[in-house]
Write a protein that holds these residues in place. Sequence first.
Motif, mmCIF file in Angstrom:
data_model
loop_
_atom_site.group_PDB
_atom_site.id
_atom_site.type_symbol
_atom_site.label_atom_id
_atom_site.label_comp_id
_atom_site.label_asym_id
_atom_site.label_seq_id
_atom_site.Cartn_x
_atom_site.Cartn_y
_atom_site.Cartn_z
ATOM 1 N N LEU A 89 -7.228 24.551 -14.665
ATOM 2 C CA LEU A 89 -6.468 24.535 -15.914
ATOM 3 C C LEU A 89 -6.236 25.948 -16.426
ATOM 4 N N ALA A 90 -7.318 26.766 -16.439
ATOM 5 C CA ALA A 90 -7.196 28.138 -16.913
ATOM 6 C C ALA A 90 -6.247 28.953 -16.037
ATOM 7 N N ALA A 91 -6.216 28.628 -14.745
ATOM 8 C CA ALA A 91 -5.348 29.358 -13.818
ATOM 9 C C ALA A 91 -3.896 28.916 -13.909
ATOM 10 N N GLY A 92 -3.643 27.816 -14.608
ATOM 11 C CA GLY A 92 -2.275 27.318 -14.711
ATOM 12 C C GLY A 92 -1.766 26.697 -13.431
ATOM 13 N N ASN A 93 -2.673 26.192 -12.594
ATOM 14 C CA ASN A 93 -2.260 25.590 -11.330
ATOM 15 C C ASN A 93 -1.561 24.253 -11.561
ATOM 16 N N ILE A 94 -0.776 23.861 -10.598
ATOM 17 C CA ILE A 94 -0.133 22.552 -10.606
ATOM 18 C C ILE A 94 -1.022 21.586 -9.839
ATOM 19 N N SER A 95 -1.347 20.452 -10.427
ATOM 20 C CA SER A 95 -2.228 19.492 -9.763
ATOM 21 C C SER A 95 -1.580 18.963 -8.489
ATOM 22 N N GLY A 96 -2.416 18.458 -7.578
ATOM 23 C CA GLY A 96 -1.892 17.993 -6.305
ATOM 24 C C GLY A 96 -2.916 17.205 -5.523
ATOM 25 N N ASP A 97 -2.658 17.071 -4.229
ATOM 26 C CA ASP A 97 -3.537 16.329 -3.320
ATOM 27 C C ASP A 97 -4.561 17.306 -2.763
ATOM 28 N N ARG A 98 -5.682 17.426 -3.452
ATOM 29 C CA ARG A 98 -6.693 18.426 -3.119
ATOM 30 C C ARG A 98 -7.737 17.873 -2.149
ATOM 31 N N ARG A 99 -8.235 18.765 -1.293
ATOM 32 C CA ARG A 99 -9.397 18.483 -0.463
ATOM 33 C C ARG A 99 -10.375 19.631 -0.665
ATOM 34 N N GLY A 100 -11.640 19.390 -0.395
ATOM 35 C CA GLY A 100 -12.614 20.454 -0.585
ATOM 36 C C GLY A 100 -13.872 20.220 0.201
ATOM 37 N N LEU A 101 -14.647 21.273 0.360
ATOM 38 C CA LEU A 101 -15.934 21.129 1.028
ATOM 39 C C LEU A 101 -16.935 22.118 0.479
ATOM 40 N N GLY A 102 -18.146 21.605 0.272
ATOM 41 C CA GLY A 102 -19.279 22.445 -0.065
ATOM 42 C C GLY A 102 -20.100 22.666 1.189
ATOM 43 N N SER A 103 -20.663 23.839 1.334
ATOM 44 C CA SER A 103 -21.368 24.136 2.585
ATOM 45 C C SER A 103 -22.683 24.854 2.336
ATOM 46 N N TYR A 104 -23.570 24.714 3.307
ATOM 47 C CA TYR A 104 -24.829 25.440 3.391
ATOM 48 C C TYR A 104 -24.720 26.480 4.503
ATOM 49 N N GLY A 105 -25.313 27.647 4.299
ATOM 50 C CA GLY A 105 -25.360 28.614 5.385
ATOM 51 C C GLY A 105 -25.219 30.041 4.876
ATOM 52 N N GLN A 106 -25.463 30.984 5.763
ATOM 53 C CA GLN A 106 -25.728 30.771 7.178
ATOM 54 C C GLN A 106 -27.229 30.665 7.446
ATOM 55 N N PHE A 107 -27.575 29.986 8.558
ATOM 56 C CA PHE A 107 -28.964 29.836 8.953
ATOM 57 C C PHE A 107 -29.017 29.684 10.469
ATOM 58 N N THR A 108 -30.219 29.712 11.002
ATOM 59 C CA THR A 108 -30.432 29.583 12.440
ATOM 60 C C THR A 108 -30.904 28.172 12.754
ATOM 61 N N PHE A 109 -30.298 27.555 13.763
ATOM 62 C CA PHE A 109 -30.669 26.213 14.216
ATOM 63 C C PHE A 109 -31.388 26.368 15.556
ATOM 64 N N ASN A 110 -32.673 26.140 15.543
ATOM 65 C CA ASN A 110 -33.527 26.458 16.687
ATOM 66 C C ASN A 110 -33.610 25.311 17.697
ATOM 67 N N PRO A 111 -34.004 25.606 18.929
ATOM 68 C CA PRO A 111 -34.123 24.559 19.953
ATOM 69 C C PRO A 111 -35.043 23.429 19.489
ATOM 70 N N GLY A 112 -34.588 22.197 19.654
ATOM 71 C CA GLY A 112 -35.393 21.036 19.302
ATOM 72 C C GLY A 112 -35.522 20.750 17.826
ATOM 73 N N GLU A 113 -34.892 21.559 16.986
ATOM 74 C CA GLU A 113 -35.043 21.394 15.538
ATOM 75 C C GLU A 113 -34.185 20.238 15.026
ATOM 76 N N GLU A 114 -34.677 19.557 14.001
ATOM 77 C CA GLU A 114 -33.921 18.522 13.315
ATOM 78 C C GLU A 114 -33.694 18.941 11.867
ATOM 79 N N LEU A 115 -32.551 18.540 11.322
ATOM 80 C CA LEU A 115 -32.228 18.836 9.930
ATOM 81 C C LEU A 115 -32.015 17.532 9.179
ATOM 82 N N CYS A 116 -32.594 17.432 7.996
ATOM 83 C CA CYS A 116 -32.334 16.318 7.089
ATOM 84 C C CYS A 116 -31.705 16.887 5.826
ATOM 85 N N ILE A 117 -30.488 16.478 5.538
ATOM 86 C CA ILE A 117 -29.716 17.046 4.429
ATOM 87 C C ILE A 117 -29.333 15.913 3.481
ATOM 88 N N ASP A 118 -29.581 16.124 2.188
ATOM 89 C CA ASP A 118 -29.358 15.081 1.191
ATOM 90 C C ASP A 118 -28.189 15.434 0.268
#
Length: 230
Positions: A175-204
């Motif tokens: 709103l502050a930027a004066g943008n025109i609304s539309g068909d938006r997509r987005g993503l939140g991300s974690y990183g960067q990190f190291t994924f080690n051999p045999g490691e498991e990740l549980c993300i909530d």
Amino acid sequence: STNTYNNVYVGNWTDGDLGCYTDDFVGSDVERSAYYYYNGDGNDDIACTSQGYGLNPPAQGVVLLKGPLADVGDGIDNNHNCTVDEAGETCAMSHFQYYNNSANVTGEPQVDTSFYNYMRTVWKDGTLATYGGNGYGGGTPCSYMFPGSSDQVYAWGTGGNCGSPATPQPVWNELAAGNISGDRRGLGSYGQFTFNPGEELCIDFAYVTTRKYSASDPVNVAALQTDIDY
């Protein structure tokens, strides 16, 4: 696997499509490790053939509750608790990137490098997302697009931290930027990190939907933030 993967990012992609999908805005909340969708105005019934919500349309949030373990000794306050490299430190939302339903440079990713870039708030042409306007072509690189007033204390998204706060940027939302609304997509991300051999990740993650009927909060962003805290 038996491989070590370096510079790993994990992203949660969402296409909000709130009622009428062509008139949406997006935002991020750095303090709450969340991003969200809300209607472009207080009445969701314009410029769309699908059924709209009408007055006081809901807001939809995605909360990144628990991320992967941060790399030991990386010197980064990954969970934004003002303690660096504590035992068992996990990653909070590290980036938020939006894009449009289009083929241009701020639109749909098509190749592997673009998908990886979007998890790092980097556009398809390799330029960094920037603070202000539509997030493209400005002068201050940022990690969180449209954070509103949620990053005013330490300015995490523009290079600050608890030990060395950056100068807060102006409040920035669509709103502050004066943008025109539309068909938006987005993503939140974690990183960067190291994924080690045999490691498991549980993300909530948590998906929080809020619809209240208030003249002072017609698109329900403030109410959504309250519900996320709850």
